[in-house]
Design a protein around this motif. Structure first.
Motif, mmCIF file in Angstrom:
data_model
loop_
_atom_site.group_PDB
_atom_site.id
_atom_site.type_symbol
_atom_site.label_atom_id
_atom_site.label_comp_id
_atom_site.label_asym_id
_atom_site.label_seq_id
_atom_site.Cartn_x
_atom_site.Cartn_y
_atom_site.Cartn_z
ATOM 1 N N PRO A 16 0.812 -1.230 0.000
ATOM 2 C CA PRO A 16 0.000 0.000 0.000
ATOM 3 C C PRO A 16 0.841 1.274 0.000
ATOM 4 O O PRO A 16 0.448 2.277 -0.599
ATOM 5 C CB PRO A 16 -0.824 -0.130 1.288
ATOM 6 N N THR A 17 2.010 1.248 0.660
ATOM 7 C CA THR A 17 2.887 2.427 0.656
ATOM 8 C C THR A 17 3.380 2.708 -0.751
ATOM 9 O O THR A 17 3.370 3.862 -1.214
ATOM 10 C CB THR A 17 4.086 2.203 1.598
ATOM 11 N N ILE A 18 3.819 1.653 -1.458
ATOM 12 C CA ILE A 18 4.299 1.825 -2.832
ATOM 13 C C ILE A 18 3.162 2.272 -3.735
ATOM 14 O O ILE A 18 3.331 3.162 -4.585
ATOM 15 C CB ILE A 18 4.915 0.508 -3.360
ATOM 16 N N ARG A 19 1.985 1.688 -3.549
ATOM 17 C CA ARG A 19 0.838 2.048 -4.382
ATOM 18 C C ARG A 19 0.496 3.532 -4.207
ATOM 19 O O ARG A 19 0.213 4.234 -5.168
ATOM 20 C CB ARG A 19 -0.377 1.195 -4.033
ATOM 21 N N GLN A 20 0.534 4.018 -2.961
ATOM 22 C CA GLN A 20 0.209 5.426 -2.702
ATOM 23 C C GLN A 20 1.257 6.357 -3.315
ATOM 24 O O GLN A 20 0.926 7.411 -3.860
ATOM 25 C CB GLN A 20 0.102 5.676 -1.198
ATOM 26 N N ALA A 21 2.522 5.951 -3.261
ATOM 27 C CA ALA A 21 3.595 6.765 -3.853
ATOM 28 C C ALA A 21 3.409 6.874 -5.363
ATOM 29 O O ALA A 21 3.512 7.967 -5.947
ATOM 30 C CB ALA A 21 4.957 6.152 -3.525
ATOM 31 N N ILE A 22 3.126 5.738 -5.990
ATOM 32 C CA ILE A 22 2.943 5.729 -7.441
ATOM 33 C C ILE A 22 1.705 6.523 -7.833
ATOM 34 O O ILE A 22 1.726 7.305 -8.796
ATOM 35 C CB ILE A 22 2.872 4.279 -7.955
ATOM 36 N N GLN A 23 0.613 6.361 -7.072
ATOM 37 C CA GLN A 23 -0.612 7.075 -7.409
ATOM 38 C C GLN A 23 -0.409 8.582 -7.331
ATOM 39 O O GLN A 23 -0.966 9.342 -8.141
ATOM 40 C CB GLN A 23 -1.744 6.657 -6.479
ATOM 41 N N SER A 24 0.396 9.054 -6.374
ATOM 42 C CA SER A 24 0.629 10.490 -6.267
ATOM 43 C C SER A 24 1.332 11.027 -7.513
ATOM 44 O O SER A 24 1.059 12.144 -7.962
ATOM 45 C CB SER A 24 1.454 10.816 -5.022
ATOM 46 N N LEU A 25 2.210 10.225 -8.119
ATOM 47 C CA LEU A 25 2.892 10.653 -9.343
ATOM 48 C C LEU A 25 1.999 10.491 -10.568
ATOM 49 O O LEU A 25 2.130 11.245 -11.538
ATOM 50 C CB LEU A 25 4.199 9.869 -9.520
ATOM 51 N N VAL A 26 1.094 9.517 -10.529
ATOM 52 C CA VAL A 26 0.086 9.417 -11.591
ATOM 53 C C VAL A 26 -0.786 10.669 -11.581
ATOM 54 O O VAL A 26 -1.080 11.264 -12.631
ATOM 55 C CB VAL A 26 -0.788 8.155 -11.404
ATOM 56 N N ASN A 27 -1.176 11.115 -10.386
ATOM 57 C CA ASN A 27 -2.015 12.313 -10.264
ATOM 58 C C ASN A 27 -1.299 13.565 -10.757
ATOM 59 O O ASN A 27 -1.942 14.525 -11.194
ATOM 60 C CB ASN A 27 -2.442 12.517 -8.811
ATOM 61 N N GLN A 28 0.033 13.573 -10.683
ATOM 62 C CA GLN A 28 0.808 14.722 -11.133
ATOM 63 C C GLN A 28 1.126 14.660 -12.623
ATOM 64 O O GLN A 28 1.735 15.578 -13.172
ATOM 65 C CB GLN A 28 2.123 14.808 -10.341
ATOM 66 N N GLY A 29 0.742 13.574 -13.282
ATOM 67 C CA GLY A 29 0.986 13.456 -14.716
ATOM 68 C C GLY A 29 2.360 12.947 -15.063
ATOM 69 O O GLY A 29 2.773 13.036 -16.224
ATOM 70 N N LEU A 30 3.091 12.384 -14.099
ATOM 71 C CA LEU A 30 4.445 11.904 -14.362
ATOM 72 C C LEU A 30 4.491 10.413 -14.690
ATOM 73 O O LEU A 30 5.414 9.951 -15.346
ATOM 74 C CB LEU A 30 5.345 12.183 -13.156
#
Length: 249
Positions: free
Chosen positions: A57-71
């Motif tokens: 879940p920690t990795i998923r949240q980190a990745i999702q935050s960058l998905v939200n930023q368009g990266l």
């Protein structure tokens, strides 16, 4: 520059910064400095979590935050992929046509230029496509209530869409792109201001020297390719940009 490896990420469990934010910050740095280039694929969440001794879940949240930023973008059957080396901020990808329609207005468009022409050095650079030979150039005046609001200029790589003038009058550019199957993903946008020239003033119904807002936008699809570059002018007396800011710390 050496290729990026997951082992470069170092997290501090005693830091007040959440673990997911530490991971996201270091991934973002690797994207922005080129260690994770456009198109690079990340290991899956399970493998990343195991290598970093963190929970999934920690990795998923980190990745999702960058998905939200368009990266980053998630693709079925491919995994998580870098789509841009730099994006200024998350953007709502809408056109002026979309915005006016949502407000209940009926957008009106005068098409001044709609043609395919040889791609000059500037167009190839703006579209981030070295060697591009042909480009579609658009120039339109958008009005509402019979009053001009904006002059819109665009470059598109030839072949992305082939609209006739009637389509450009009836629909927004992003509507046409989506209808053609283009998956808009992220954009980099700059907003500024300048005074109206005589040509601007004539097109917009203003006086020469009147204040105009300027906007330049580069739009990318979900594969990280530029699908359009726009440079637009808006009447400052009739238009403003509203930005919603969030605290991601």
């Amino acid at each position: 520059m050496n290729p990026w490896a997951p082992g470069e990420i170092v997290v501090d469990p005693n830091s007040p910064e959440p673990l997911y934010a530490q991971v996201a910050r270091q991934l973002r740095a690797a994207i922005e400095d080129g260690r994770l280039p456009n198109g690079a694929r990340l290991d899956n969440e399970v493998d990343l979590a195991a290598r970093l001794y963190l929970s999934r879940p920690t990795i998923r949240q980190a990745i999702q935050s960058l998905v939200n930023q368009g990266l980053l973008v998630r693709k079925r059957g491919v995994g998580t992929q870098v789509v841009r080396t730099k994006v200024a901020r998350p953007l709502r990808l809408s056109s002026l046509f979309d915005d006016l329609s949502e407000l209940g207005d009926k957008p009106e468009t005068v098409v001044l230029v709609n043609q395919v022409e040889p791609a000059g050095e500037d167009a190839a650079e703006r579209l981030e496509t070295p060697g591009l030979t042909r480009v579609r150039r658009l120039k339109r005046v958008r009005s509402t209530g019979g009053e001009p609001l904006a002059v819109m200029n665009n470059y598109l790589p030839d072949g992305v869409i082939d609209p006739d003038d009637d389509e450009l009058r009836a629909k927004g550019l992003y509507q046409l792109l989506r209808s053609a199957g283009v998956r808009l993903h992220a954009a980099q946008q700059n907003v500024g201001a300048r005074e109206a020239t005589e040509e601007d003033a004539e097109l917009l119904g203003e006086k020469p020297g009147a204040a105009l807002l300027t906007m330049r936008r580069t739009t990318y699809d979900d594969a990280g390719r530029v699908v359009e570059y726009g440079w637009h002018l808006y009447r400052a007396s009739r238009y403003s940009f509203n930005l919603s800011l969030t605290n991601n710390v």
